[in-house]
Write a protein that holds these residues in place. Structure first.
Motif, PDB file in Angstrom:
ATOM      1  N   ALA A  81     -29.764   7.432  17.565  1.00 29.87           N
ATOM      2  CA  ALA A  81     -30.071   7.648  16.150  1.00 29.87           C
ATOM      3  C   ALA A  81     -31.480   8.206  15.958  1.00 29.87           C
ATOM      4  N   SER A  82     -32.460   7.641  16.661  1.00 33.35           N
ATOM      5  CA  SER A  82     -33.850   8.096  16.504  1.00 33.35           C
ATOM      6  C   SER A  82     -34.033   9.498  17.075  1.00 33.35           C
ATOM      7  N   ASN A  83     -33.435   9.785  18.233  1.00 30.23           N
ATOM      8  CA  ASN A  83     -33.522  11.136  18.796  1.00 30.23           C
ATOM      9  C   ASN A  83     -32.917  12.159  17.842  1.00 30.23           C
ATOM     10  N   PHE A  84     -31.774  11.813  17.255  1.00 29.04           N
ATOM     11  CA  PHE A  84     -31.084  12.719  16.331  1.00 29.04           C
ATOM     12  C   PHE A  84     -31.976  13.038  15.127  1.00 29.04           C
ATOM     13  N   LEU A  85     -32.522  12.006  14.499  1.00 27.39           N
ATOM     14  CA  LEU A  85     -33.305  12.219  13.274  1.00 27.39           C
ATOM     15  C   LEU A  85     -34.643  12.883  13.574  1.00 27.39           C
ATOM     16  N   ILE A  86     -35.284  12.471  14.655  1.00 25.42           N
ATOM     17  CA  ILE A  86     -36.582  13.073  15.004  1.00 25.42           C
ATOM     18  C   ILE A  86     -36.413  14.550  15.335  1.00 25.42           C
ATOM     19  N   SER A  87     -35.333  14.892  16.044  1.00 29.85           N
ATOM     20  CA  SER A  87     -35.074  16.294  16.350  1.00 29.85           C
ATOM     21  C   SER A  87     -34.795  17.092  15.078  1.00 29.85           C
ATOM     22  N   ALA A  88     -34.037  16.486  14.148  1.00 32.67           N
ATOM     23  CA  ALA A  88     -33.719  17.168  12.893  1.00 32.67           C
ATOM     24  C   ALA A  88     -34.964  17.421  12.048  1.00 32.67           C
ATOM     25  N   LEU A  89     -35.941  16.517  12.149  1.00 32.49           N
ATOM     26  CA  LEU A  89     -37.160  16.621  11.333  1.00 32.49           C
ATOM     27  C   LEU A  89     -38.356  17.179  12.103  1.00 32.49           C
ATOM     28  N   ARG A  90     -38.131  17.629  13.325  1.00 38.45           N
ATOM     29  CA  ARG A  90     -39.252  17.988  14.199  1.00 38.45           C
ATOM     30  C   ARG A  90     -40.142  19.093  13.629  1.00 38.45           C
ATOM     31  N   LYS A  91     -39.570  19.997  12.836  1.00 38.43           N
ATOM     32  CA  LYS A  91     -40.362  21.091  12.267  1.00 38.43           C
ATOM     33  C   LYS A  91     -41.036  20.700  10.954  1.00 38.43           C
ATOM     34  N   LEU A  92     -40.650  19.544  10.418  1.00 32.83           N
ATOM     35  CA  LEU A  92     -41.217  19.093   9.145  1.00 32.83           C
ATOM     36  C   LEU A  92     -42.317  18.050   9.329  1.00 32.83           C
ATOM     37  N   ILE A  93     -42.302  17.349  10.467  1.00 31.56           N
ATOM     38  CA  ILE A  93     -43.289  16.289  10.712  1.00 31.56           C
ATOM     39  C   ILE A  93     -44.608  16.915  11.161  1.00 31.56           C
ATOM     40  N   PRO A  94     -45.693  16.703  10.438  1.00 35.26           N
ATOM     41  CA  PRO A  94     -47.003  17.247  10.861  1.00 35.26           C
ATOM     42  C   PRO A  94     -47.404  16.710  12.229  1.00 35.26           C
ATOM     43  N   ASN A  95     -48.010  17.559  13.009  1.00 35.75           N
ATOM     44  CA  ASN A  95     -48.368  17.182  14.379  1.00 35.75           C
ATOM     45  C   ASN A  95     -49.297  15.979  14.423  1.00 35.75           C
ATOM     46  N   LYS A  96     -50.236  15.898  13.485  1.00 43.11           N
ATOM     47  CA  LYS A  96     -51.242  14.839  13.527  1.00 43.11           C
ATOM     48  C   LYS A  96     -50.676  13.456  13.242  1.00 43.11           C
ATOM     49  N   VAL A  97     -49.541  13.394  12.581  1.00 37.88           N
ATOM     50  CA  VAL A  97     -48.962  12.081  12.239  1.00 37.88           C
ATOM     51  C   VAL A  97     -47.591  11.898  12.897  1.00 37.88           C
ATOM     52  N   ARG A  98     -47.331  12.639  13.938  1.00 38.17           N
ATOM     53  CA  ARG A  98     -45.988  12.589  14.525  1.00 38.17           C
ATOM     54  C   ARG A  98     -45.679  11.224  15.144  1.00 38.17           C
ATOM     55  N   ILE A  99     -46.667  10.619  15.854  1.00 36.07           N
ATOM     56  CA  ILE A  99     -46.403   9.328  16.506  1.00 36.07           C
ATOM     57  C   ILE A  99     -46.136   8.229  15.476  1.00 36.07           C
ATOM     58  N   PRO A 100     -46.975   8.078  14.433  1.00 33.84           N
ATOM     59  CA  PRO A 100     -46.643   7.094  13.392  1.00 33.84           C
ATOM     60  C   PRO A 100     -45.285   7.365  12.747  1.00 33.84           C
ATOM     61  N   SER A 101     -44.968   8.648  12.567  1.00 33.88           N
ATOM     62  CA  SER A 101     -43.671   8.997  11.972  1.00 33.88           C
ATOM     63  C   SER A 101     -42.522   8.560  12.876  1.00 33.88           C
ATOM     64  N   TYR A 102     -42.677   8.803  14.189  1.00 29.62           N
ATOM     65  CA  TYR A 102     -41.639   8.396  15.137  1.00 29.62           C
ATOM     66  C   TYR A 102     -41.445   6.880  15.098  1.00 29.62           C
ATOM     67  N   ILE A 103     -42.550   6.160  15.055  1.00 32.94           N
ATOM     68  CA  ILE A 103     -42.463   4.696  15.062  1.00 32.94           C
ATOM     69  C   ILE A 103     -41.761   4.177  13.808  1.00 32.94           C
ATOM     70  N   VAL A 104     -42.053   4.797  12.656  1.00 31.02           N
ATOM     71  CA  VAL A 104     -41.389   4.391  11.409  1.00 31.02           C
ATOM     72  C   VAL A 104     -39.880   4.643  11.511  1.00 31.02           C
ATOM     73  N   ILE A 105     -39.498   5.793  12.046  1.00 33.21           N
ATOM     74  CA  ILE A 105     -38.074   6.121  12.194  1.00 33.21           C
ATOM     75  C   ILE A 105     -37.392   5.139  13.143  1.00 33.21           C
ATOM     76  N   ILE A 106     -38.027   4.888  14.285  1.00 34.42           N
ATOM     77  CA  ILE A 106     -37.454   3.964  15.275  1.00 34.42           C
ATOM     78  C   ILE A 106     -37.346   2.559  14.697  1.00 34.42           C
ATOM     79  N   ALA A 107     -38.400   2.111  14.010  1.00 35.85           N
ATOM     80  CA  ALA A 107     -38.399   0.772  13.426  1.00 35.85           C
ATOM     81  C   ALA A 107     -37.296   0.613  12.386  1.00 35.85           C
ATOM     82  N   THR A 108     -37.026   1.682  11.639  1.00 33.23           N
ATOM     83  CA  THR A 108     -35.957   1.632  10.641  1.00 33.23           C
ATOM     84  C   THR A 108     -34.604   1.383  11.295  1.00 33.23           C
ATOM     85  N   PHE A 109     -34.320   2.128  12.360  1.00 34.70           N
ATOM     86  CA  PHE A 109     -33.036   1.960  13.046  1.00 34.70           C
ATOM     87  C   PHE A 109     -32.949   0.612  13.764  1.00 34.70           C
TER      88      PHE A 109
END
Length: 253
Positions: free
Chosen positions: A51-79
């Motif tokens: 689930a996290s790989n799917f969503l992160i890949s779908a949003l990879r061009k929208l997530i700013p580089n500087k906040v990508r790790i916090p964004s990944y953690i929020v997505i993973i924590a949600t699932f």
């Protein structure tokens, strides 16, 4: 199709996160007191990975580089939260057995590592299959270790007795030290047979930190993208200094 099958075989065999890369050792050592716990933890992690790989890949061009790790953690924590609630509702006994290690999936090195090194750089379908492969590889590893410990420590596997009536279980194998013994034995066998393993230096991790998460200093791994950005900043600084020097020389002349 070949690429999809390659992602699955890569996670299960070539770069197995448990036996090859030696990642996710905390839940591996803690919950594998039985084969049931091993397969439960493995499939739970697989669901979050996919689930996290799917969503992160779908949003990879929208997530700013500087906040990508916090964004990944929020997505993973949600699932992880969703999976935890489902386990509490439909598999309360498994949820009780796994305990605190379900919320700790959020900081599992395998999930964040795959998000950073693969999902953030590849298409959605490939990323989802990468999650399936790595998740199944993790499940196989945990189930194998759990089955080994359960047979030696309780004389059963999946709660079915498989040892002779006169077999005396070695209880230490279902206690904390038993996890270290089993992993050490399996690792020693890998090295003896000269199979690919992180412990003999023959395994090249697909994580940008090389599988050594301690080298990250508790922060993000050093990626090629960060190196490129750092090089650009240095080049820009040098160009600025050169322009100022040239302007000063022209003013003095």
């Amino acid at each position: 199709m070949n690429k999809l099958l390659e992602r699955i075989s890569n996670g299960v065999v070539k770069d197995n996160p448990t036996f090859i890369q030696m990642l996710g050792m905390c839940p591996t050592l803690a919950v594998t007191t039985s084969a049931t716990n091993g397969i439960g933890m493995g499939l739970t992690t697989t669901a979050v990975l996919v689930a996290s790989n799917f969503l992160i890949s779908a949003l990879r061009k929208l997530i700013p580089n500087k906040v990508r790790i916090p964004s990944y953690i929020v997505i993973i924590a949600t699932f992880v939260t969703i999976v935890e609630f489902l386990l509490k509702a439909y598999l309360p006994s498994l949820n009780a057995s796994l305990g605190i290690y379900i919320p700790l999936i959020v900081v599992n090195c395998i999930i964040l590592g795959r998000a950073e090194s693969y999902a953030a750089k590849n298409p959605v379908v490939l990323s989802a299959f990468d999650g399936i492969g790595m998740g199944l590889g993790f499940t196989v590893g945990l189930t194998a270790i759990g089955a080994f410990r359960e047979i030696l420590g309780a004389g059963t596997i999946f709660n079915f007795k498989v040892t002779p009536a006169n077999y005396e279980p070695t209880l230490i194998f279902i206690l904390a030290p038993g996890a270290f013994f089993v992993v050490a034995i399996l690792t020693a066998l890998q090295n003896k047979l000269q199979l690919k393993s992180a412990t003999n230096g023959s395994a090249k991790s697909t994580l940008s930190c090389g599988g050594n998460c301690g080298s990250c200093g508790g922060d993000t791994c050093t990626t090629n993208r960060e190196k490129i950005e750092a090089s650009k900043e240095i080049a820009a600084s040098k160009a600025t200094v050169a322009k100022k020097t040239e302007a000063q020389d022209q003013k003095n002349s």
